[in-house]
Design a protein around this motif. Structure first.
Motif, PDB file in Angstrom:
ATOM      1  N   GLY A 375      19.737 -24.896   6.357  1.00 22.20           N
ATOM      2  CA  GLY A 375      21.106 -24.578   6.041  1.00 22.20           C
ATOM      3  C   GLY A 375      21.861 -23.439   6.609  1.00 22.20           C
ATOM      4  O   GLY A 375      22.793 -23.670   6.991  1.00 22.20           O
ATOM      5  N   LEU A 376      21.236 -22.084   6.539  1.00 24.59           N
ATOM      6  CA  LEU A 376      21.951 -20.995   7.205  1.00 24.59           C
ATOM      7  C   LEU A 376      22.260 -21.206   8.776  1.00 24.59           C
ATOM      8  O   LEU A 376      23.107 -20.697   9.145  1.00 24.59           O
ATOM      9  N   SER A 377      21.081 -21.801   9.439  1.00 23.11           N
ATOM     10  CA  SER A 377      21.533 -22.229  10.766  1.00 23.11           C
ATOM     11  C   SER A 377      22.847 -23.031  11.029  1.00 23.11           C
ATOM     12  O   SER A 377      23.446 -22.686  11.998  1.00 23.11           O
ATOM     13  N   ALA A 404      16.833 -19.947  16.637  1.00 22.40           N
ATOM     14  CA  ALA A 404      15.916 -19.028  16.265  1.00 22.40           C
ATOM     15  C   ALA A 404      15.889 -19.051  14.505  1.00 22.40           C
ATOM     16  O   ALA A 404      14.833 -18.782  13.873  1.00 22.40           O
ATOM     17  N   ILE A 405      16.987 -19.262  13.782  1.00 23.38           N
ATOM     18  CA  ILE A 405      17.071 -19.421  12.447  1.00 23.38           C
ATOM     19  C   ILE A 405      16.006 -20.595  11.933  1.00 23.38           C
ATOM     20  O   ILE A 405      15.219 -20.562  11.116  1.00 23.38           O
ATOM     21  N   GLN A 406      16.450 -21.769  12.912  1.00 23.77           N
ATOM     22  CA  GLN A 406      15.780 -22.858  12.435  1.00 23.77           C
ATOM     23  C   GLN A 406      14.348 -23.031  12.639  1.00 23.77           C
ATOM     24  O   GLN A 406      13.519 -23.435  11.980  1.00 23.77           O
ATOM     25  N   VAL A 407      13.748 -22.208  13.560  1.00 27.27           N
ATOM     26  CA  VAL A 407      12.283 -21.853  14.128  1.00 27.27           C
ATOM     27  C   VAL A 407      11.619 -21.486  12.768  1.00 27.27           C
ATOM     28  O   VAL A 407      10.624 -21.800  12.298  1.00 27.27           O
ATOM     29  N   ALA A 408      12.332 -20.304  12.596  1.00 27.97           N
ATOM     30  CA  ALA A 408      11.626 -19.558  11.176  1.00 27.97           C
ATOM     31  C   ALA A 408      11.619 -20.533  10.020  1.00 27.97           C
ATOM     32  O   ALA A 408      10.516 -20.805   9.239  1.00 27.97           O
TER      33      ALA A 408
END
Length: 493
Positions: A375-377, A404-408
């Motif tokens: 969601g933050l991505s 990068a956020i989605q990968v985490a």
């Protein structure tokens, strides 16, 4: 002196693959080439569909192209259900993987034919082939480990690296050939990749031992003939239905997409109902399936957003980002390689982390982290879209940060979810449960394809912010219910 420890929990004897059974290397490389073909074609699919006829594309509207892309992804994963059934009841996982690879390669070769009809015919073959290969190769990975082994998540994370190595290379090769030279040449490169995968699998089968060699619950005699008859009748009904739509003048891309979306959701509902009400599964297995239903919903919501990378975000990369570097405008599809390279870097770290933490962090808690990060991505993507309002081109680093956020988030949910699926599966539904895990992706992609239609109608910042905040809220809800879900898992961590 003897030991009661499960055989698969002992250090593997002889040659190993990153400290894991040698057979993992064969499955790793097969999956790598299959994902090369899948992500290579996917990286340029929407760009080809929306490209003008003058640019040798199909000239399709963005709204319809996004829905086609989402539905195609959904069908790829939906077919994992019958693919798992074929392995469980008819031919076994090992032969299913081989047959699936051959059909996938054929589909990509058809797409390489420079005509409009070839794309949809090729996608149809790829859908059926991936249904045979995808769930069953994952089942074979699970067969290498004890059901509740702490090494299991680490093994799946390494296997996940194979997926993303192929996904990293694919847009660089297929994207360049497709966008810079000819779309169908890009599709052809995907076909060559899958051919390598089939050859590698055939040559490496000696490493597999008994993994996937036989059906888990084979149909015999009259039961087998009855099942094959029903399959034939089902195919006939489908063909007659398509013919009826054509005669009635209702056959169109949008009609087919909408029907398939509804069918995907209904199949998910029906499949869960069938398993949970099956009297042959034990009370503990039934409780685990109720827990799995929660994980299924969380996963579907995750993929609804995540898999828009190849559609909405891909179009944003083409139209809204400044891709000029030292006088060279790199293909928009190259940004599709950012996600997998970050996973390649991050997967070993997460494999170490889950092994280090053991059972101290529950599976539902890991899912919650994935949803919040996903969601933050999109919240960050809303800021990127706002910066592009008025026609300004933004830096591609916006998309790099989003990925990068989605990968985490993905590494918190996807390999963990696949591993949990093989642990929570009722014995009767071994391969089919892996298909059910991919059905979560199918549901997410099918609904996501419809949702992506809104990207063309709503202001882009509003679109991204709305669905980003919704995912964050769902993730926080998952935290609240994590203890309840863990109890339903009945001793499985």
């Amino acid at each position: 002196m003897t030991s009661d420890a499960p055989v698969h929990d002992r250090p593997p004897a002889g040659r190993t693959f990153f400290g894991h059974p040698r057979a993992l290397s064969t499955l790793f490389l097969t999956e790598m080439w299959e994902r090369f073909s899948f992500y290579g074609m996917r990286a340029i699919l929407v760009l080809y569909l929306t490209a003008s006829v003058a640019d040798e594309g199909l000239g399709m509207g963005e709204s319809t192209a996004n829905a086609v892309y989402g539905t195609y992804n959904a069908m790829v994963y939906l077919m994992a259900l019958p693919g798992g059934w074929v392995a469980d009841r008819l031919i076994g996982a090992r032969r299913s993987v081989l047959a699936g690879g051959v059909v996938i390669a054929a589909g990509h070769y058809v797409m390489a034919i420079p005509t409009g009809w070839s794309v949809f015919a090729g996608m149809t073959l790829i859908v059926f082939g991936t249904g045979l290969l995808k769930p069953n190769i994952s089942t074979m990975v699970g067969d290498l480990y004890d059901r509740d082994s702490p090494r299991r998540d680490a093994g799946f994370s390494i296997f996940y690296m194979g997926i993303n190595l192929g996904a990293f290379l694919a847009p660089l090769v297929c994207g360049f050939l497709g966008e810079k030279i000819n779309w169908h040449l890009g599709f052809g490169a995907a076909a060559v990749g899958m051919t390598f995968g089939v050859l590698q699998y055939v040559l490496g089968r000696r490493n597999l031992g008994d993994a996937g060699a036989r059906p888990a619950d084979p149909l015999l005699g009259a039961d087998r003939r009855r099942a094959l008859t029903r399959i034939g009748l089902g195919v006939l009904v489908l063909l007659l239905g398509l013919a009826a739509l054509t005669v009635a003048g209702l056959f169109s891309v949008d009609t087919v997409v909408n029907l398939l979306t509804v069918a995907t959701v209904l199949i998910a509902v029906g499949y869960f109902t069938r398993i949970i009400t099956d009297r042959e599964i034990s009370p503990a297995e039934r409780s685990r399936m109720k827990a799995y239903l929660w994980l299924f919903v969380f996963a579907a919501a995750f993929w609804l957003i995540y898999d828009q990378a190849g559609s909405v975000l891909n179009i944003f990369a083409e139209d809204r980002t400044d891709r000029n570097t030292l006088g060279f405008t790199f293909p928009a599809s190259w940004l599709q390689s950012v996600n997998p390279i970050l996973i390649i870097i991050g997967a070993p770290l997460f494999a170490w982390l889950w092994l280090r933490l053991g059972h101290r962090v529950s599976t539902p808690a890991k899912f919650a982290v994935g949803l919040v990060l996903n969601g933050l991505s999109f919240v960050l993507m809303a800021a990127a879209a706002q910066a592009a309002v008025g026609g300004d081109l933004v830096s591609p680093w916006w998309l790099v940060a989003v990925y990068a956020i989605q990968v985490a988030g993905e590494l918190s949910l996807s390999p963990v979810g696949l591993s949990a699926t093989t642990r929570l599966a009722p014995v009767k539904y071994a391969s089919q449960m892996v298909g059910l895990w991919f059905l979560a992706t199918a549901v997410g992609d099918a609904i996501g394809g419809q949702v992506a239609r809104l990207a063309e109608k709503w202001p882009e910042p509003t679109y991204f912010l709305t669905f980003g905040l919704a995912s964050v809220a769902l993730g926080l809800g998952a935290v609240m219910f994590s203890r309840h879900i863990s109890r339903l898992m009945a001793g499985i961590h």
